[in-house]
Design a protein around this motif. Structure first.
Motif, PDB file in Angstrom:
ATOM      1  N   LEU A  26       0.836  -1.205   0.000  1.00 26.38           N
ATOM      2  CA  LEU A  26       0.000   0.000   0.000  1.00 26.38           C
ATOM      3  C   LEU A  26       0.871   1.255   0.000  1.00 26.38           C
ATOM      4  N   LYS A  27       1.931   1.226   0.782  1.00 30.79           N
ATOM      5  CA  LYS A  27       2.856   2.351   0.819  1.00 30.79           C
ATOM      6  C   LYS A  27       3.477   2.566  -0.561  1.00 30.79           C
ATOM      7  N   ALA A  28       3.853   1.489  -1.233  1.00 30.23           N
ATOM      8  CA  ALA A  28       4.432   1.590  -2.576  1.00 30.23           C
ATOM      9  C   ALA A  28       3.424   2.184  -3.558  1.00 30.23           C
ATOM     10  N   HIS A  29       2.174   1.748  -3.481  1.00 34.32           N
ATOM     11  CA  HIS A  29       1.144   2.301  -4.368  1.00 34.32           C
ATOM     12  C   HIS A  29       0.967   3.796  -4.133  1.00 34.32           C
ATOM     13  N   ASN A  30       0.945   4.207  -2.890  1.00 36.79           N
ATOM     14  CA  ASN A  30       0.684   5.610  -2.571  1.00 36.79           C
ATOM     15  C   ASN A  30       1.883   6.532  -2.748  1.00 36.79           C
ATOM     16  N   GLU A  31       3.082   5.994  -2.650  1.00 32.67           N
ATOM     17  CA  GLU A  31       4.273   6.817  -2.816  1.00 32.67           C
ATOM     18  C   GLU A  31       4.834   6.751  -4.228  1.00 32.67           C
ATOM     19  N   GLY A  32       4.344   5.821  -5.019  1.00 35.60           N
ATOM     20  CA  GLY A  32       4.803   5.718  -6.389  1.00 35.60           C
ATOM     21  C   GLY A  32       6.088   4.944  -6.578  1.00 35.60           C
ATOM     22  N   LYS A  33       6.671   4.465  -5.494  1.00 40.52           N
ATOM     23  CA  LYS A  33       7.897   3.673  -5.582  1.00 40.52           C
ATOM     24  C   LYS A  33       7.523   2.213  -5.721  1.00 40.52           C
ATOM     25  N   ASP A  34       7.815   1.632  -6.863  1.00 38.88           N
ATOM     26  CA  ASP A  34       7.511   0.231  -7.123  1.00 38.88           C
ATOM     27  C   ASP A  34       6.018  -0.078  -7.058  1.00 38.88           C
ATOM     28  N   GLY A  35       5.192   0.924  -7.131  1.00 38.42           N
ATOM     29  CA  GLY A  35       3.751   0.707  -7.183  1.00 38.42           C
ATOM     30  C   GLY A  35       3.342   0.390  -8.612  1.00 38.42           C
ATOM     31  N   ALA A  36       2.122  -0.005  -8.805  1.00 37.70           N
ATOM     32  CA  ALA A  36       1.633  -0.331 -10.139  1.00 37.70           C
ATOM     33  C   ALA A  36       1.497   0.924 -10.991  1.00 37.70           C
ATOM     34  N   LYS A  37       1.777   0.787 -12.260  1.00 45.20           N
ATOM     35  CA  LYS A  37       1.644   1.897 -13.200  1.00 45.20           C
ATOM     36  C   LYS A  37       0.205   2.434 -13.193  1.00 45.20           C
ATOM     37  N   TYR A  38      -0.754   1.528 -13.053  1.00 43.88           N
ATOM     38  CA  TYR A  38      -2.164   1.911 -13.054  1.00 43.88           C
ATOM     39  C   TYR A  38      -2.497   2.863 -11.912  1.00 43.88           C
ATOM     40  N   THR A  39      -1.980   2.587 -10.729  1.00 42.00           N
ATOM     41  CA  THR A  39      -2.355   3.391  -9.558  1.00 42.00           C
ATOM     42  C   THR A  39      -1.550   4.674  -9.428  1.00 42.00           C
ATOM     43  N   LYS A  40      -0.488   4.796 -10.194  1.00 47.26           N
ATOM     44  CA  LYS A  40       0.403   5.951 -10.071  1.00 47.26           C
ATOM     45  C   LYS A  40      -0.335   7.283 -10.254  1.00 47.26           C
ATOM     46  N   ALA A  41      -1.240   7.332 -11.211  1.00 51.68           N
ATOM     47  CA  ALA A  41      -1.970   8.571 -11.494  1.00 51.68           C
ATOM     48  C   ALA A  41      -3.322   8.630 -10.785  1.00 51.68           C
ATOM     49  N   LYS A  42      -3.606   7.667  -9.938  1.00 50.30           N
ATOM     50  CA  LYS A  42      -4.929   7.584  -9.306  1.00 50.30           C
ATOM     51  C   LYS A  42      -4.828   7.553  -7.789  1.00 50.30           C
ATOM     52  N   ARG A  43      -3.815   8.186  -7.258  1.00 51.00           N
ATOM     53  CA  ARG A  43      -3.592   8.202  -5.808  1.00 51.00           C
ATOM     54  C   ARG A  43      -4.433   9.269  -5.138  1.00 51.00           C
ATOM     55  N   PRO A  44      -4.714   9.094  -3.867  1.00 58.56           N
ATOM     56  CA  PRO A  44      -4.303   7.992  -3.001  1.00 58.56           C
ATOM     57  C   PRO A  44      -5.193   6.774  -3.206  1.00 58.56           C
ATOM     58  N   VAL A  45      -4.652   5.613  -2.820  1.00 59.40           N
ATOM     59  CA  VAL A  45      -5.435   4.383  -2.860  1.00 59.40           C
ATOM     60  C   VAL A  45      -5.686   3.923  -1.426  1.00 59.40           C
TER      61      VAL A  45
END
Length: 80
Positions: A26-45
């Motif tokens: 979850l931290k990776a998704h929200n910080e953009g580090k090693d998160g999914a490309k899909y969620t990068k522009a759709k934060r926060p998750v």
């Protein structure tokens, strides 16, 4: 422990994945580090749903199953 999870993005869409650490993922998704490309522009998750499994293979199999569900079925799963 391995997990299959769904997060709800800021735009209301859902993303499904698997991990062995929900907190780190979850931290990776929200910080953009090693998160999914899909969620990068759709934060926060926000974590919407998860299931625990003993093996990585089980979690990955369940991820595939959930990704094939309709939005209505995913919402029903989240609200169970």
């Amino acid at each position: 422990m391995n997990y299959t999870y769904m997060v709800q993005c800021a735009d209301g869409s859902l993303y499904t994945g698997w991990t062995n650490s929900l907190e780190k993922r979850l931290k990776a998704h929200n910080e953009g580090k090693d998160g999914a490309k899909y969620t990068k522009a759709k934060r926060p998750v926000h974590l919407a749903y998860y299931e625990g499994f003993a093996t990585r293979e089980e979690a990955m199999r369940r991820e595939c199953e959930i990704k094939k569900l309709t939005r209505k079925q995913k919402d029903a799963l989240r609200n169970f």
